[in-house]
Design an enzyme around this catalytic site. Structure first.
Site, PDB file in Angstrom:
ATOM      1  N   SER A  60       0.796  -1.222   0.000  1.00 21.17           N
ATOM      2  CA  SER A  60       0.000   0.000   0.000  1.00 21.17           C
ATOM      3  C   SER A  60       0.831   1.275   0.000  1.00 21.17           C
ATOM      4  CB  SER A  60      -0.938   0.022   1.214  1.00 21.17           C
ATOM      5  OG  SER A  60      -1.877  -1.009   1.125  1.00 21.17           O
ATOM      6  N   THR A  62       4.011   1.768   1.894  1.00 24.20           N
ATOM      7  CA  THR A  62       4.856   2.069   3.059  1.00 24.20           C
ATOM      8  C   THR A  62       6.289   2.371   2.651  1.00 24.20           C
ATOM      9  OG1 THR A  62       5.091  -0.310   3.417  1.00 24.20           O
ATOM     10  CG2 THR A  62       3.545   0.845   4.837  1.00 24.20           C
ATOM     11  N   LYS A 113       8.480   1.324  10.347  1.00 28.57           N
ATOM     12  CA  LYS A 113       7.302   0.972   9.556  1.00 28.57           C
ATOM     13  C   LYS A 113       6.807  -0.398   9.994  1.00 28.57           C
ATOM     14  CE  LYS A 113       9.968  -0.951   5.720  1.00 28.57           C
ATOM     15  NZ  LYS A 113      10.233  -0.919   4.307  1.00 28.57           N
ATOM     16  N   HIS A 115       3.224  -3.414   9.124  1.00 27.10           N
ATOM     17  CA  HIS A 115       2.000  -3.757   8.405  1.00 27.10           C
ATOM     18  C   HIS A 115       0.957  -4.286   9.383  1.00 27.10           C
ATOM     19  CE1 HIS A 115       3.818  -3.023   4.580  1.00 27.10           C
ATOM     20  NE2 HIS A 115       4.714  -3.970   4.723  1.00 27.10           N
ATOM     21  N   ARG A 137      -4.903   2.251   0.435  1.00 29.45           N
ATOM     22  CA  ARG A 137      -4.780   2.188  -1.014  1.00 29.45           C
ATOM     23  C   ARG A 137      -5.964   1.384  -1.554  1.00 29.45           C
ATOM     24  NH1 ARG A 137       0.314  -0.533  -4.297  1.00 29.45           N
ATOM     25  NH2 ARG A 137      -0.258   0.228  -6.362  1.00 29.45           N
TER      26      ARG A 137
END
Length: 157
Positions: A60, A62, A113, A115, A137
């Site tokens: 998406s 990152t 980061k 998910h 997204r």
């Protein structure tokens, strides 16, 4: 301390529904390699109010966002101690990849980061008021991107 290579992903098993090795833990499918111990460590990760966590569903954006943020500000503690100023992925503990251990060692402010959905993020993110950039997204675009990634022969799923 990073997981030993022989135990890396030992909790993961092939799942026909996903078509790859995963760890089912607490209602969430975690990708290989991971372990139950890492899932618990991520939940207890100590965030600071100056930390920034970029999170989104895989594929998406990152990587694009973390590259932009890493280049906008030179004093990220995590980028300073990683080769090539890479942003560590919080739910990784794989030798040779920037992940949990580097995030833990770095001085704040840290750019990281992940998910993870909001309910699986570190418990401290709401208490400490850490900054979170949550990206979305179009699901159709995510599927197309993932399909192209699956066609890369060097990647093992």
């Amino acid at each position: 301390m990073p997981a030993e290579p022989q135990t890396l992903g030992a909790d993961c098993a092939f799942d026909a529904e996903y078509g790859m090795k995963i760890l089912r833990h607490d209602g969430l499918a975690w990708g290989w390699p991971t372990s139950r111990a890492l899932v618990e460590k991520v939940k207890a990760f100590p965030l600071d109010a100056s930390d920034v966590l970029v999170t989104a569903f895989p594929k998406s954006g990152t990587n694009w966002m973390q590259i932009m943020l890493a280049n906008l500000y030179d004093d990220w503690g995590t980028c300073a101690i990683t080769p090539h100023r890479r942003v560590p992925q919080l739910e990784y503990e794989t030798p040779g990849m920037e992940g949990y251990d580097i995030s833990l060692r770095a001085a704040s402010p840290r750019l990281m980061k992940c998910h993870l959905p909001a309910d699986r993020m570190p418990d401290a993110w709401q208490r400490q008021r850490a900054k979170v950039i949550y990206m979305t997204r179009n699901p159709k675009d995510v599927c197309v991107s993932f399909r192209y990634q699956l066609q890369i022969p060097e990647l093992e799923f």
